[in-house]
Design an enzyme around this catalytic site. Structure first.
Site, PDB file in Angstrom:
ATOM      1  N   MET A  31       0.763  -1.303  -0.109  1.00 33.62           N
ATOM      2  CA  MET A  31      -0.018   0.054  -0.015  1.00 33.62           C
ATOM      3  C   MET A  31       0.951   1.337   0.038  1.00 33.62           C
ATOM      4  O   MET A  31       0.281   2.299   0.358  1.00 33.62           O
ATOM      5  CB  MET A  31      -0.831   0.065   1.057  1.00 33.62           C
ATOM      6  N   ALA A  33       3.992   4.021   1.154  1.00 32.67           N
ATOM      7  CA  ALA A  33       4.853   4.546   2.203  1.00 32.67           C
ATOM      8  C   ALA A  33       5.851   3.553   2.500  1.00 32.67           C
ATOM      9  O   ALA A  33       5.886   3.113   3.614  1.00 32.67           O
ATOM     10  CB  ALA A  33       3.705   5.040   3.322  1.00 32.67           C
ATOM     11  N   HIS A  38       9.370  -3.042   3.642  1.00 27.27           N
ATOM     12  CA  HIS A  38       8.930  -3.674   1.999  1.00 27.27           C
ATOM     13  C   HIS A  38      10.088  -3.591   1.266  1.00 27.27           C
ATOM     14  O   HIS A  38      10.156  -4.587   0.244  1.00 27.27           O
ATOM     15  CB  HIS A  38       8.283  -2.193   1.413  1.00 27.27           C
TER      16      HIS A  38
HETATM   17  P1  AMP Z   1       1.377  -2.877   3.477  1.00 31.18           P
HETATM   18  O1  AMP Z   1       1.956  -1.714   2.625  1.00 31.18           O
HETATM   19  O2  AMP Z   1       1.303  -2.602   4.957  1.00 31.18           O
HETATM   20  O3  AMP Z   1       0.075  -3.428   3.120  1.00 31.18           O
HETATM   21  O4  AMP Z   1       2.380  -4.247   3.401  1.00 31.18           O
HETATM   22  C1  AMP Z   1       2.762  -4.741   2.048  1.00 31.18           C
HETATM   23  C2  AMP Z   1       3.774  -5.885   2.279  1.00 31.18           C
HETATM   24  O5  AMP Z   1       4.527  -5.524   3.018  1.00 31.18           O
HETATM   25  C3  AMP Z   1       2.905  -7.103   3.222  1.00 31.18           C
HETATM   26  O6  AMP Z   1       2.984  -8.252   2.778  1.00 31.18           O
HETATM   27  C4  AMP Z   1       3.224  -6.668   4.423  1.00 31.18           C
HETATM   28  O7  AMP Z   1       3.260  -7.975   5.398  1.00 31.18           O
HETATM   29  C5  AMP Z   1       4.534  -6.399   4.430  1.00 31.18           C
HETATM   30  N1  AMP Z   1       5.436  -5.949   5.455  1.00 31.18           N
HETATM   31  C6  AMP Z   1       4.828  -4.491   6.173  1.00 31.18           C
HETATM   32  N2  AMP Z   1       5.704  -4.363   7.022  1.00 31.18           N
HETATM   33  C7  AMP Z   1       6.674  -5.476   7.327  1.00 31.18           C
HETATM   34  C8  AMP Z   1       7.936  -5.334   8.070  1.00 31.18           C
HETATM   35  N3  AMP Z   1       8.135  -4.852   9.048  1.00 31.18           N
HETATM   36  N4  AMP Z   1       8.554  -6.737   7.954  1.00 31.18           N
HETATM   37  C9  AMP Z   1       8.195  -7.448   6.826  1.00 31.18           C
HETATM   38  N5  AMP Z   1       7.114  -7.250   5.942  1.00 31.18           N
HETATM   39  C10 AMP Z   1       6.565  -6.131   6.230  1.00 31.18           C
END
Ligand code: AMP
Length: 288
Positions: A31, A33, A38
């Site tokens: 998503m 940011a 990521h």
């Molecule tokens: P999001 O942008 O929050 O939807 O996350 C996108 C992807 O990044 C998802 O698969 C999350 O599980 C992964 N993700 C977010 N934060 C972390 C983190 N601290 N460590 C590992 N993967 C992450």
């Protein structure tokens, strides 16, 4: 330089073309940011395939009516720069209108796994996640997709969907990336001021306490969680859940704790909702 694609059809054509040229694709849905968590997914993705593609889409259908959709950080220019530096081939950042054109009505659901834990506190959340992830998989085509274990339940649900619907996608679950105090990196950490950040660090501390209790032989889940609960109650404004869960169905453990069981937390500091988890028996992180 990373190519920015905004139209669904163009993303589909580009991925297809690359596969016809014989290139394999690894896909990292996000998503935006973007933070180091990521970028770690990107690094793993690049090890898996010739080309890494990243999607950036703040998916409205996975936010509840009282959640932070409008506030959610959107930093596309910075994200693109990070993707370029990380060697990402394509960023797909569609508009809401192109993902959900007028008349849209189909939803994908993984009903059992999606109604416990996160699903209990965020009704409809995983239907939104599954629907957008399936759309993204269909546009990307056969690929290796990398997700973070930070969203443990989400990974399990997507794994189930891929299996149930015979999707041509191999999944990789990446370890959680934490900062030096142990706090799991999250785009939502940007909402925390200094004081809230310090209190947020109680979350990894509580997970570590539970791991320690298990490591010295405490197999009773409630006893292993007891000290951690005190730490969380002292620091969090609200706790949605904190417990030990079966990794297969994400239900609360009724018997003894075991290696591989998941300790998961969700709660609030002010308006900021944070989640974290840890798998019992896995190597722990260190804090400085
Ligand atoms: P999001 O942008 O929050 O939807 O996350 C996108 C992807 O990044 C998802 O698969 C999350 O599980 C992964 N993700 C977010 N934060 C972390 C983190 N601290 N460590 C590992 N993967 C992450």
């Amino acid at each position: 330089m990373t190519t920015l694609v905004r139209e669904a059809n163009e993303f589909y054509q580009r991925c297809n073309h690359q596969r016809i040229e014989g290139k394999s694709i690894a896909f990292v849905p996000t998503m935006g940011a973007l933070h180091h968590g990521h970028l770690e997914l990107v690094r793993l993705a690049k090890e898996q395939a010739d080309i890494c593609v990243v999607s950036i889409f703040v998916n409205p259908t996975q936010f509840g009516p009282k959640e932070d959709l409008a506030l959610y950080p959107r930093t596309l220019d910075k994200d693109l720069e990070r993707c370029t530096n990380a060697g990402v081939d394509t960023v797909f950042a569609p508009t809401v209108q192109s993902m959900y054109p007028q008349g849209y009505q189909t939803t994908v659901s993984v009903p059992k796994l999606a109604t416990v834990l996160e699903g209990q506190f965020r009704p409809g959340h995983f239907d939104g996640v599954c629907t957008v992830v399936l759309k993204l998989f269909n546009l990307c085509g056969p690929c290796t997709a990398v997700f973070g274990r930070k969203d443990y339940q989400q990974f399990k649900i997507i794994e189930r969907m891929v299996q149930d619907l015979n999707l041509p996608v191999s999944l990789i679950a990446a370890p959680i990336v934490r900062d030096r105090r142990g706090l799991a990196l999250s785009s939502r950490n940007a909402y925390l001021d200094e004081k809230a950040y310090k209190r947020a660090c109680a979350i990894p501390q509580a997970l570590l306490e539970t791991a320690k209790a298990f490591a010295v032989g405490q197999k009773d889940p409630q006893k292993a969680l007891a000290q951690a609960k005190v730490i969380l109650q002292e620091n969090m404004d609200k706790i949605d859940y904190f417990g030990m869960f079966d990794p297969e169905n994400m239900t609360e453990l009724s018997g003894s704790a075991f290696k591989g069981a998941v300790v998961a937390f969700a709660g609030y500091l002010g308006q900021t909702r944070l989640i974290d988890n840890m798998v019992l028996g896995e190597t722990l992180w260190t804090c400085t």
